[in-house]
Design a protein around this motif. Sequence first.
Motif, PDB file in Angstrom:
ATOM      1  N   TYR A 106      24.903  -5.872 -22.673  1.00  6.20           N
ATOM      2  CA  TYR A 106      23.818  -5.047 -22.265  1.00  6.20           C
ATOM      3  C   TYR A 106      23.983  -3.688 -22.220  1.00  6.20           C
ATOM      4  O   TYR A 106      24.716  -3.446 -21.173  1.00  6.20           O
ATOM      5  CB  TYR A 106      23.179  -5.825 -20.929  1.00  6.20           C
ATOM      6  CG  TYR A 106      22.847  -7.247 -21.086  1.00  6.20           C
ATOM      7  CD1 TYR A 106      21.536  -7.378 -21.648  1.00  6.20           C
ATOM      8  CD2 TYR A 106      23.371  -8.381 -20.648  1.00  6.20           C
ATOM      9  CE1 TYR A 106      21.074  -8.869 -21.743  1.00  6.20           C
ATOM     10  CE2 TYR A 106      23.155  -9.486 -20.797  1.00  6.20           C
ATOM     11  CZ  TYR A 106      21.794  -9.891 -21.402  1.00  6.20           C
ATOM     12  OH  TYR A 106      21.359 -11.137 -21.476  1.00  6.20           O
ATOM     13  N   ASP A 120      25.864   1.400 -19.075  1.00  5.37           N
ATOM     14  CA  ASP A 120      25.290   2.628 -19.142  1.00  5.37           C
ATOM     15  C   ASP A 120      25.305   2.954 -17.369  1.00  5.37           C
ATOM     16  O   ASP A 120      25.534   4.203 -17.162  1.00  5.37           O
ATOM     17  CB  ASP A 120      24.026   2.983 -19.617  1.00  5.37           C
ATOM     18  CG  ASP A 120      23.885   4.348 -19.924  1.00  5.37           C
ATOM     19  OD1 ASP A 120      24.634   5.363 -19.753  1.00  5.37           O
ATOM     20  OD2 ASP A 120      22.741   4.661 -20.567  1.00  5.37           O
ATOM     21  N   GLU A 127      22.268  -1.078 -20.949  1.00  8.74           N
ATOM     22  CA  GLU A 127      21.927  -0.449 -19.966  1.00  8.74           C
ATOM     23  C   GLU A 127      22.876  -0.762 -18.668  1.00  8.74           C
ATOM     24  O   GLU A 127      22.789  -0.012 -18.119  1.00  8.74           O
ATOM     25  CB  GLU A 127      20.575  -1.118 -19.661  1.00  8.74           C
ATOM     26  CG  GLU A 127      20.105  -2.591 -19.322  1.00  8.74           C
ATOM     27  CD  GLU A 127      20.165  -3.386 -20.538  1.00  8.74           C
ATOM     28  OE1 GLU A 127      19.803  -4.505 -20.402  1.00  8.74           O
ATOM     29  OE2 GLU A 127      20.420  -2.858 -21.614  1.00  8.74           O
ATOM     30  N   SER A 165      20.851   6.687 -27.277  1.00 10.56           N
ATOM     31  CA  SER A 165      21.272   5.640 -26.454  1.00 10.56           C
ATOM     32  C   SER A 165      22.718   5.141 -26.772  1.00 10.56           C
ATOM     33  O   SER A 165      23.182   5.157 -27.996  1.00 10.56           O
ATOM     34  CB  SER A 165      20.194   4.669 -26.349  1.00 10.56           C
ATOM     35  OG  SER A 165      20.143   3.825 -27.534  1.00 10.56           O
TER      36      SER A 165
END
Length: 248
Positions: free
Chosen positions: A192, A197, A194, A233
């Motif tokens: 994942y 991050d 995100e 991203s």
Amino acid sequence: MIISIKNLEKSYKDFKAVDIKELNIKEGEIFGFLGPNGAGKTTTISILSGLYSKYSGDIKIFDKNIKEDPIFIKKNLGVVPQDLALIDDLTAEENVKFFGELYGLRGKKLKEAVNETLEFVGLLDRKKDFPPKFSGGMKRRLNIACAIVHKPKLIIFDEPTVGIDPQSRNNILETIQKLNAQGSTIIYTSHYMEEVDAICSDICIIDHGNIIARGSNEELKSLVKHEDGTEASLEEVFLKLTGRKLRD
């Protein structure tokens, strides 16, 4: 460096699962392994935690050789596995106590550590309940409690948010950041992007057992440029570098 890896290779018959030439992880950081399922993350973590002994290469943890000083390393290491490591017939308190005893805690010190740890993960008021009564997120928090009751210097989290709701996921990520703030070095594996991050200061992108790229969020995102100047991203970076998506 809290971890130093050189020429690490692990194969299953003709399949090379891990091929890491060199990897150093600094003490005090949250280090992220980012990659899809089957990238080699869990195999690497299993080697670092002492579950796999058949591999080639040199590994040092706490400046000690992993094969020469396994007991010292394991006493200072906590592992939160992807699959829940809980005993359904024991209460939450008994589960944490069981793991505390495995790490050598006894008597008053053990009792205090169990209560402190359950309070830390928000389960002290449910300590007499059994795991089957818990939600998925609560089971994950209990899993973490079992891994940190001995206050390890290094904690490995292997996909700890799989199959839970967003609120529970956020709770676990906050817990990881608190543990890091208290002095623990964290290794966090996930597919994942995100999550990585949000919490990781240093990120390693791994695929097919190889390190494809490494750096901070900003350094990795700078590898892909958008024509309009907007920031890429981590998922776009991974796709550009490997030709694969993080999640199929």
